[in-house]
Motif scaffolding. Structure first.
Motif, PDB file in Angstrom:
ATOM      1  N   THR A 183       2.325  24.915 -44.202  1.00  0.00           N
ATOM      2  CA  THR A 183       2.712  23.889 -43.237  1.00  0.00           C
ATOM      3  C   THR A 183       3.583  24.469 -42.137  1.00  0.00           C
ATOM      4  O   THR A 183       4.454  25.311 -42.386  1.00  0.00           O
ATOM      5  CB  THR A 183       3.489  22.755 -43.940  1.00  0.00           C
ATOM      6  N   ARG A 184       3.345  24.000 -40.931  1.00  0.00           N
ATOM      7  CA  ARG A 184       4.205  24.291 -39.769  1.00  0.00           C
ATOM      8  C   ARG A 184       4.773  22.971 -39.265  1.00  0.00           C
ATOM      9  O   ARG A 184       4.040  21.974 -39.174  1.00  0.00           O
ATOM     10  CB  ARG A 184       3.414  24.971 -38.660  1.00  0.00           C
ATOM     11  N   THR A 185       6.047  22.950 -38.904  1.00  0.00           N
ATOM     12  CA  THR A 185       6.661  21.723 -38.407  1.00  0.00           C
ATOM     13  C   THR A 185       7.580  22.031 -37.226  1.00  0.00           C
ATOM     14  O   THR A 185       8.016  23.164 -37.036  1.00  0.00           O
ATOM     15  CB  THR A 185       7.495  21.025 -39.498  1.00  0.00           C
ATOM     16  N   GLY A 186       7.890  20.999 -36.458  1.00  0.00           N
ATOM     17  CA  GLY A 186       8.850  21.099 -35.374  1.00  0.00           C
ATOM     18  C   GLY A 186       9.271  19.710 -34.949  1.00  0.00           C
ATOM     19  O   GLY A 186       8.467  18.777 -34.998  1.00  0.00           O
ATOM     20  N   GLY A 187      10.516  19.559 -34.567  1.00  0.00           N
ATOM     21  CA  GLY A 187      11.007  18.255 -34.158  1.00  0.00           C
ATOM     22  C   GLY A 187      12.158  18.374 -33.179  1.00  0.00           C
ATOM     23  O   GLY A 187      12.823  19.405 -33.103  1.00  0.00           O
TER      24      GLY A 187
END
Length: 260
Positions: free
Chosen positions: A208-212
Protein backbone atom coordinates in the motif's frame (compact mmCIF):
# COMPACT_ATOMS: atom_id res chain seq x y z
CA UNK A 1 -21.71 15.28 27.70
CA UNK A 2 -24.44 13.73 25.57
CA UNK A 3 -24.25 12.62 21.93
CA UNK A 4 -27.17 11.87 19.60
CA UNK A 5 -27.13 10.57 16.04
CA UNK A 6 -30.11 10.03 13.74
CA UNK A 7 -29.77 8.54 10.25
CA UNK A 8 -32.49 8.34 7.60
CA UNK A 9 -31.44 6.29 4.58
CA UNK A 10 -32.78 4.60 1.48
CA UNK A 11 -31.32 2.86 -1.54
CA UNK A 12 -32.17 1.45 -4.94
CA UNK A 13 -30.35 -1.22 -6.94
CA UNK A 14 -30.70 -2.93 -10.32
CA UNK A 15 -29.02 -6.07 -11.68
CA UNK A 16 -28.04 -6.49 -15.32
CA UNK A 17 -26.31 -8.86 -17.72
CA UNK A 18 -24.75 -7.86 -21.06
CA UNK A 19 -23.23 -10.13 -23.75
CA UNK A 20 -19.96 -8.76 -25.16
CA UNK A 21 -18.92 -11.16 -27.87
CA UNK A 22 -18.19 -14.49 -26.24
CA UNK A 23 -18.00 -12.92 -22.77
CA UNK A 24 -20.97 -12.15 -20.53
CA UNK A 25 -20.67 -9.14 -18.24
CA UNK A 26 -23.04 -9.10 -15.30
CA UNK A 27 -23.29 -6.75 -12.39
CA UNK A 28 -25.37 -4.28 -10.46
CA UNK A 29 -25.68 -0.52 -10.15
CA UNK A 30 -27.24 1.34 -7.27
CA UNK A 31 -27.36 4.47 -5.19
CA UNK A 32 -27.83 5.08 -1.48
CA UNK A 33 -29.04 8.33 0.09
CA UNK A 34 -28.40 9.11 3.74
CA UNK A 35 -29.40 12.11 5.86
CA UNK A 36 -27.46 12.39 9.12
CA UNK A 37 -28.30 14.55 12.10
CA UNK A 38 -25.81 14.72 14.96
CA UNK A 39 -26.17 16.64 18.23
CA UNK A 40 -23.43 17.07 20.82
CA UNK A 41 -24.12 18.78 24.14
CA UNK A 42 -21.96 19.40 27.18
CA UNK A 43 -20.45 22.27 29.14
CA UNK A 44 -17.80 24.91 28.45
CA UNK A 45 -15.70 26.07 31.41
CA UNK A 46 -14.26 29.59 31.34
CA UNK A 47 -12.41 29.03 34.59
CA UNK A 48 -15.17 30.23 36.91
CA UNK A 49 -18.47 28.86 35.65
CA UNK A 50 -19.60 25.95 33.46
CA UNK A 51 -21.94 27.05 30.67
CA UNK A 52 -24.14 24.57 28.74
CA UNK A 53 -23.20 24.29 25.05
CA UNK A 54 -24.80 22.41 22.18
CA UNK A 55 -23.65 21.68 18.63
CA UNK A 56 -25.79 20.35 15.78
CA UNK A 57 -24.64 19.09 12.40
CA UNK A 58 -26.88 18.00 9.51
CA UNK A 59 -25.54 16.64 6.25
CA UNK A 60 -26.68 14.62 3.24
CA UNK A 61 -24.77 12.02 1.22
CA UNK A 62 -25.58 10.46 -2.15
CA UNK A 63 -23.52 7.29 -2.53
CA UNK A 64 -23.54 5.58 -5.96
CA UNK A 65 -21.98 2.15 -6.56
CA UNK A 66 -21.21 -0.03 -9.60
CA UNK A 67 -20.04 -3.67 -9.64
CA UNK A 68 -19.08 -5.61 -12.80
CA UNK A 69 -18.10 -9.26 -13.27
CA UNK A 70 -16.76 -10.68 -16.55
CA UNK A 71 -16.55 -14.48 -16.80
CA UNK A 72 -13.68 -14.97 -19.26
CA UNK A 73 -13.63 -18.76 -18.84
CA UNK A 74 -15.38 -21.17 -16.44
CA UNK A 75 -12.36 -20.86 -14.13
CA UNK A 76 -11.23 -17.26 -14.77
CA UNK A 77 -13.19 -14.08 -14.08
CA UNK A 78 -12.58 -10.38 -13.50
CA UNK A 79 -14.25 -8.00 -11.06
CA UNK A 80 -14.35 -4.19 -11.37
CA UNK A 81 -16.04 -1.97 -8.79
CA UNK A 82 -16.45 1.75 -8.09
CA UNK A 83 -18.34 3.40 -5.25
CA UNK A 84 -18.53 6.43 -3.01
CA UNK A 85 -18.39 5.70 0.72
CA UNK A 86 -18.46 7.55 4.02
CA UNK A 87 -17.37 6.75 7.56
CA UNK A 88 -18.94 8.91 10.25
CA UNK A 89 -16.77 10.10 13.16
CA UNK A 90 -17.04 8.01 16.32
CA UNK A 91 -19.41 9.36 18.95
CA UNK A 92 -16.52 9.70 21.40
CA UNK A 93 -14.62 11.94 18.94
CA UNK A 94 -17.72 14.15 18.52
CA UNK A 95 -18.11 14.73 22.26
CA UNK A 96 -17.54 18.31 23.52
CA UNK A 97 -15.31 16.97 26.29
CA UNK A 98 -12.01 17.89 27.89
CA UNK A 99 -9.90 15.66 30.14
CA UNK A 100 -7.00 17.41 31.85
CA UNK A 101 -3.84 15.96 33.32
CA UNK A 102 -2.47 18.69 35.60
CA UNK A 103 0.49 16.90 37.13
CA UNK A 104 3.30 19.16 38.38
CA UNK A 105 5.62 18.26 35.51
CA UNK A 106 3.37 17.62 32.50
CA UNK A 107 0.30 19.64 31.50
CA UNK A 108 -1.68 17.72 28.89
CA UNK A 109 -5.32 17.48 27.83
CA UNK A 110 -7.44 15.24 25.60
CA UNK A 111 -10.64 16.47 23.98
CA UNK A 112 -13.32 15.85 21.38
CA UNK A 113 -14.45 17.88 18.37
CA UNK A 114 -18.21 18.24 17.68
CA UNK A 115 -17.45 19.95 14.34
CA UNK A 116 -15.88 16.86 12.72
CA UNK A 117 -16.96 16.02 9.17
CA UNK A 118 -17.40 12.42 7.98
CA UNK A 119 -14.63 10.54 6.22
CA UNK A 120 -15.56 10.61 2.49
CA UNK A 121 -13.93 8.72 -0.37
CA UNK A 122 -14.37 7.40 -3.89
CA UNK A 123 -12.96 3.89 -4.09
CA UNK A 124 -12.04 1.80 -7.14
CA UNK A 125 -10.74 -1.74 -7.37
CA UNK A 126 -10.22 -4.47 -9.96
CA UNK A 127 -9.38 -8.15 -9.44
CA UNK A 128 -8.59 -11.19 -11.57
CA UNK A 129 -9.67 -14.51 -10.02
CA UNK A 130 -8.50 -17.97 -11.10
CA UNK A 131 -10.44 -20.90 -9.58
CA UNK A 132 -7.94 -23.63 -10.43
CA UNK A 133 -9.49 -26.38 -8.26
CA UNK A 134 -12.61 -26.97 -6.12
CA UNK A 135 -12.51 -24.63 -3.13
CA UNK A 136 -9.23 -23.14 -4.37
CA UNK A 137 -8.38 -19.77 -5.92
CA UNK A 138 -5.57 -17.41 -6.83
CA UNK A 139 -6.59 -13.73 -6.83
CA UNK A 140 -4.68 -10.61 -7.82
CA UNK A 141 -6.00 -7.08 -7.55
CA UNK A 142 -5.33 -3.35 -7.55
CA UNK A 143 -7.17 -0.66 -5.60
CA UNK A 144 -7.29 3.12 -5.26
CA UNK A 145 -9.17 5.33 -2.80
CA UNK A 146 -9.56 9.07 -3.48
CA UNK A 147 -10.28 10.58 -0.06
CA UNK A 148 -11.91 13.98 0.36
CA UNK A 149 -11.44 14.31 4.10
CA UNK A 150 -10.16 12.12 6.92
CA UNK A 151 -9.77 12.34 10.70
CA UNK A 152 -6.48 12.50 12.60
CA UNK A 153 -5.33 13.49 16.09
CA UNK A 154 -3.84 16.99 16.28
CA UNK A 155 -1.82 18.36 19.21
CA UNK A 156 -1.78 22.09 19.95
CA UNK A 157 -1.38 24.52 22.84
CA UNK A 158 -4.50 25.23 24.89
CA UNK A 159 -4.73 27.86 27.64
CA UNK A 160 -7.03 27.30 30.64
CA UNK A 161 -6.94 29.29 33.90
CA UNK A 162 -3.68 30.91 32.80
CA UNK A 163 -1.92 27.57 32.23
CA UNK A 164 -0.88 26.19 28.86
CA UNK A 165 -1.74 22.56 28.14
CA UNK A 166 -0.78 20.33 25.21
CA UNK A 167 -4.25 19.44 23.90
CA UNK A 168 -4.73 16.41 21.65
CA UNK A 169 -8.07 16.29 19.81
CA UNK A 170 -9.44 14.89 16.54
CA UNK A 171 -9.45 17.13 13.46
CA UNK A 172 -10.29 16.77 9.79
CA UNK A 173 -7.43 16.58 7.35
CA UNK A 174 -7.61 17.48 3.68
CA UNK A 175 -7.40 15.34 0.55
CA UNK A 176 -5.68 11.96 0.70
CA UNK A 177 -5.26 8.73 -1.24
CA UNK A 178 -4.68 5.03 -0.64
CA UNK A 179 -3.38 2.88 -3.52
CA UNK A 180 -1.98 -0.60 -3.70
CA UNK A 181 -1.92 -4.18 -4.92
CA UNK A 182 -3.03 -7.40 -3.25
CA UNK A 183 -2.51 -11.10 -3.87
CA UNK A 184 -4.54 -13.87 -2.23
CA UNK A 185 -4.23 -17.66 -2.39
CA UNK A 186 -6.46 -20.42 -1.04
CA UNK A 187 -6.29 -24.15 -1.64
CA UNK A 188 -8.03 -27.26 -0.32
CA UNK A 189 -5.77 -30.31 -0.61
CA UNK A 190 -8.50 -32.73 -1.66
CA UNK A 191 -5.97 -34.75 -3.67
CA UNK A 192 -4.34 -36.05 -0.46
CA UNK A 193 -5.34 -39.45 0.93
CA UNK A 194 -7.75 -39.57 3.90
CA UNK A 195 -7.62 -38.26 6.56
CA UNK A 196 -5.28 -35.54 5.19
CA UNK A 197 -7.79 -34.44 2.52
CA UNK A 198 -9.21 -31.97 5.06
CA UNK A 199 -6.05 -29.85 5.03
CA UNK A 200 -6.00 -26.38 3.47
CA UNK A 201 -3.99 -23.19 3.29
CA UNK A 202 -4.65 -19.47 2.86
CA UNK A 203 -2.23 -16.60 2.27
CA UNK A 204 -2.49 -12.95 1.25
CA UNK A 205 -0.13 -10.04 0.78
CA UNK A 206 -0.90 -6.31 0.41
CA UNK A 207 1.39 -3.49 -0.64
CA UNK A 208 0.00 0.00 0.00
CA UNK A 209 0.99 3.59 -0.74
CA UNK A 210 -0.73 6.48 1.05
CA UNK A 211 -0.56 10.26 1.32
CA UNK A 212 -2.63 12.93 2.99
CA UNK A 213 -2.76 16.65 3.73
CA UNK A 214 -2.54 17.44 7.44
CA UNK A 215 -3.40 20.75 9.11
CA UNK A 216 -0.77 22.33 11.35
CA UNK A 217 -1.90 23.68 14.70
CA UNK A 218 -0.04 26.92 13.92
CA UNK A 219 -1.65 27.27 10.50
CA UNK A 220 -0.73 25.88 7.10
CA UNK A 221 -0.58 22.27 5.94
CA UNK A 222 1.91 19.50 5.22
CA UNK A 223 1.85 16.15 3.36
CA UNK A 224 2.67 12.77 4.88
CA UNK A 225 1.57 9.13 4.86
CA UNK A 226 -1.77 8.29 6.45
CA UNK A 227 -1.80 7.33 10.10
CA UNK A 228 -1.91 3.64 11.04
CA UNK A 229 -1.66 2.29 7.46
CA UNK A 230 1.22 -0.13 6.86
CA UNK A 231 3.15 -0.17 3.59
CA UNK A 232 3.32 -3.99 3.59
CA UNK A 233 1.31 -6.69 5.33
CA UNK A 234 0.61 -10.40 4.95
CA UNK A 235 -1.37 -13.22 6.57
CA UNK A 236 -0.76 -16.98 6.58
CA UNK A 237 -3.27 -19.61 7.67
CA UNK A 238 -3.20 -23.41 7.76
CA UNK A 239 -6.42 -25.23 8.57
CA UNK A 240 -8.06 -28.63 8.78
CA UNK A 241 -11.79 -29.13 8.25
CA UNK A 242 -13.42 -32.51 7.80
CA UNK A 243 -16.67 -33.87 9.15
CA UNK A 244 -17.00 -32.49 12.70
CA UNK A 245 -13.30 -31.73 13.18
CA UNK A 246 -11.89 -28.25 12.63
CA UNK A 247 -8.57 -26.64 13.54
CA UNK A 248 -6.82 -23.46 12.41
CA UNK A 249 -3.51 -21.71 13.01
CA UNK A 250 -2.75 -18.21 11.67
CA UNK A 251 0.09 -15.72 11.54
CA UNK A 252 -0.27 -12.01 10.68
CA UNK A 253 2.39 -9.37 10.08
CA UNK A 254 2.39 -5.74 9.04
CA UNK A 255 5.17 -3.22 8.63
CA UNK A 256 5.80 0.01 10.48
CA UNK A 257 3.03 2.61 10.56
CA UNK A 258 2.84 6.34 11.19
CA UNK A 259 1.34 7.16 14.59
CA UNK A 260 -0.50 10.33 15.69
Amino acid sequence: YKIGEEIIAGYGMADFSLPLGSVTVRGDVGVRYAHTRQTSSGHADNGTVATPVSFERNYDNVLPALNLVAELTPKLQMHVAASKVITRPSLADLAPRLTINSSPTVLTAVGGNPELKPFEAWQYDATAEWYFAPGSALVGGVFYKDITTFVFQQTRDFVLDGQTYRLTAPKNGGDAYVAGIEIAYQQLFKMLPAPFDGLGAQANYTHTRTGGTYALATGGTFRDALVDVAKDSFNLTAFYEKNRVGARVSYSWRGNVLRD
